[in-house]
Design a protein around this motif. Structure first.
Motif, PDB file in Angstrom:
ATOM      1  N   UNK A 127       0.747  -1.353  -0.178  1.00 53.40           N
ATOM      2  CA  UNK A 127      -0.038   0.151  -0.175  1.00 53.40           C
ATOM      3  C   UNK A 127       1.006   1.096  -0.198  1.00 53.40           C
ATOM      4  N   UNK A 128       1.824   1.233   0.908  1.00 50.36           N
ATOM      5  CA  UNK A 128       2.808   2.379   1.007  1.00 50.36           C
ATOM      6  C   UNK A 128       3.672   2.598  -0.299  1.00 50.36           C
ATOM      7  N   UNK A 129       4.135   1.530  -0.875  1.00 49.26           N
ATOM      8  CA  UNK A 129       4.695   1.801  -2.148  1.00 49.26           C
ATOM      9  C   UNK A 129       3.752   2.218  -3.160  1.00 49.26           C
ATOM     10  N   UNK A 130       2.602   1.625  -3.201  1.00 46.32           N
ATOM     11  CA  UNK A 130       1.790   2.263  -4.254  1.00 46.32           C
ATOM     12  C   UNK A 130       1.502   3.813  -4.189  1.00 46.32           C
ATOM     13  N   UNK A 131       0.932   4.158  -2.828  1.00 42.62           N
ATOM     14  CA  UNK A 131       0.749   5.720  -2.776  1.00 42.62           C
ATOM     15  C   UNK A 131       1.961   6.317  -3.151  1.00 42.62           C
ATOM     16  N   UNK A 132       3.317   5.991  -2.651  1.00 39.12           N
ATOM     17  CA  UNK A 132       4.212   6.776  -3.047  1.00 39.12           C
ATOM     18  C   UNK A 132       4.583   6.942  -4.704  1.00 39.12           C
ATOM     19  N   UNK A 133       4.165   5.767  -5.512  1.00 35.98           N
ATOM     20  CA  UNK A 133       4.352   5.742  -6.594  1.00 35.98           C
ATOM     21  C   UNK A 133       3.158   6.766  -7.246  1.00 35.98           C
ATOM     22  N   UNK A 134       1.956   6.850  -6.857  1.00 35.40           N
ATOM     23  CA  UNK A 134       1.098   7.549  -7.447  1.00 35.40           C
ATOM     24  C   UNK A 134       1.679   9.144  -7.077  1.00 35.40           C
ATOM     25  N   UNK A 135       2.094   9.559  -5.687  1.00 39.82           N
ATOM     26  CA  UNK A 135       2.413  10.828  -5.597  1.00 39.82           C
ATOM     27  C   UNK A 135       3.834  11.230  -6.482  1.00 39.82           C
ATOM     28  N   UNK A 136       4.644  10.221  -6.844  1.00 43.05           N
ATOM     29  CA  UNK A 136       5.748  10.486  -7.572  1.00 43.05           C
ATOM     30  C   UNK A 136       5.364  11.046  -8.998  1.00 43.05           C
ATOM     31  N   UNK A 137       4.226  10.415  -9.598  1.00 43.07           N
ATOM     32  CA  UNK A 137       3.744  10.963 -10.914  1.00 43.07           C
ATOM     33  C   UNK A 137       3.589  12.351 -11.031  1.00 43.07           C
ATOM     34  N   UNK A 138       3.159  12.983  -9.910  1.00 40.44           N
ATOM     35  CA  UNK A 138       3.101  14.538  -9.958  1.00 40.44           C
ATOM     36  C   UNK A 138       1.802  15.082 -10.709  1.00 40.44           C
ATOM     37  N   UNK A 139       0.914  14.112 -11.241  1.00 41.86           N
ATOM     38  CA  UNK A 139      -0.409  14.985 -11.736  1.00 41.86           C
ATOM     39  C   UNK A 139      -1.079  15.384 -10.800  1.00 41.86           C
ATOM     40  N   UNK A 140      -1.081  15.042  -9.336  1.00 40.23           N
ATOM     41  CA  UNK A 140      -2.101  15.480  -8.579  1.00 40.23           C
ATOM     42  C   UNK A 140      -1.319  15.783  -7.487  1.00 40.23           C
ATOM     43  N   UNK A 141      -1.466  17.452  -6.876  1.00 38.83           N
ATOM     44  CA  UNK A 141      -0.846  17.674  -5.510  1.00 38.83           C
ATOM     45  C   UNK A 141      -0.654  16.526  -4.576  1.00 38.83           C
ATOM     46  N   UNK A 142       0.395  16.523  -3.614  1.00 36.10           N
ATOM     47  CA  UNK A 142       0.567  15.651  -2.438  1.00 36.10           C
ATOM     48  C   UNK A 142      -0.636  15.883  -1.637  1.00 36.10           C
ATOM     49  N   UNK A 143      -1.051  16.895  -1.294  1.00 35.72           N
ATOM     50  CA  UNK A 143      -2.124  16.856  -0.227  1.00 35.72           C
ATOM     51  C   UNK A 143      -3.452  16.154  -0.820  1.00 35.72           C
ATOM     52  N   UNK A 144      -3.728  16.132  -2.203  1.00 37.23           N
ATOM     53  CA  UNK A 144      -4.684  15.470  -2.616  1.00 37.23           C
ATOM     54  C   UNK A 144      -4.595  14.164  -2.709  1.00 37.23           C
ATOM     55  N   UNK A 145      -3.346  13.575  -3.079  1.00 42.63           N
ATOM     56  CA  UNK A 145      -3.055  12.088  -2.884  1.00 42.63           C
ATOM     57  C   UNK A 145      -3.211  11.719  -1.440  1.00 42.63           C
TER      58      UNK A 145
END
Length: 85
Positions: free
Chosen positions: A9-27
């Motif tokens: 789960x943590x790895x998936x969330x970090x991967x989504x956050x690294x894509x940079x398409x959405x602000x970290x707060x929203x992720x």
């Protein structure tokens, strides 16, 4: 203390956050975690990847095991010292 999230789960969330398409707060909101928690996970992922200095998970486990072994050896040494006296 809250139950830790699974590694995947943590790895998936970090991967989504690294894509940079959405602000970290929203992720963080989308996944139901705090923004600071996400920042900590990203920092830890950087350490694991070697992009940032620090102790990796494997290094931490090894250090913990070596400290435990050291304590046992010190206890044995103390027993032998008392027996020799």
């Amino acid at each position: 203390m809250p139950k830790p999230y699974p590694r995947e789960f943590r790895d998936d969330v970090v991967a989504v956050a690294r894509q940079g398409q959405v602000p970290l707060k929203q992720v963080a909101e989308d996944f139901g975690i705090s923004e600071s928690c996400l920042a900590n996970w990203m920092r830890a992922a950087d350490v694991e990847a070697g992009k940032r200095p620090g102790v990796t998970t494997d290094g931490s486990a090894e250090l913990r095991e070596l400290r435990k072994r050291n304590r046992l050896l010190e206890q044995e040494n103390e027993v032998l010292r008392k027996a020799a006296a």
